[in-house]
Design a protein around this motif. Sequence first.
Motif: not given
Length: 201
Positions: A48-73
């Motif tokens: 697992e990973i964890q992290g904290g954000f000041f806004s829901i916008a930043d939290a959702t952006l982080a999930t997308l950036l992580i997903r794209l950086e890790l894709a496709p493997d």
Amino acid sequence: MFTLIGDLVGSRKIPDRAGAQRTIGEVLERVNHVIDMAQMLEPTVGDEIQGGFFSIADATLATLLIRLELAPDIEMRFGLGCGDVTVHDGDRSPLLQDGPGWWTARDAIDRLKGKRGTLYAGPASADLPDPDLVNAFLLARDGLVATLNDRQLRMLLLALQGKTQKEIAEVEEITESAVSQAFARGVRAAHDAQVTFGKAG
């Protein structure tokens, strides 16, 4: 604080788990440098990973950036929450902490067991983003991203990093026309959805 817990999908089936963990750590470092973090993203126990954000916008952006950086493997699912966080040992890595912020994120990730994607568990409050509205956005965004091929995913990541279509064409070694066609087939919609949500959140 808006909290994020990420869970590695199919971790037991990954041939090189140590390599996957190294890759995840490198990705988290890059994301930590592009988002103003309340608490740095870091690997924890149990894939697992964890992290904290000041806004829901930043939290959702982080999930997308992580997903794209890790894709496709490599693929992760993400649970988002919000609430107070108590750090019991700030010298330990990962931090020893608990509180409602982590309880809600844990609830979200538990509700995703066996599924992919991202879920925000709230809490529901007049002072906080509406979980139903946030999850409607996340369902649409993640569903759209799932339709993109590997090249389109790379283009989306580059666009979120601020690259122009001309610069993306140079990176991908294709014509600007080909990039424009890819944007018309979902890349632009996914990019604009995340950016628009960021402005609203």
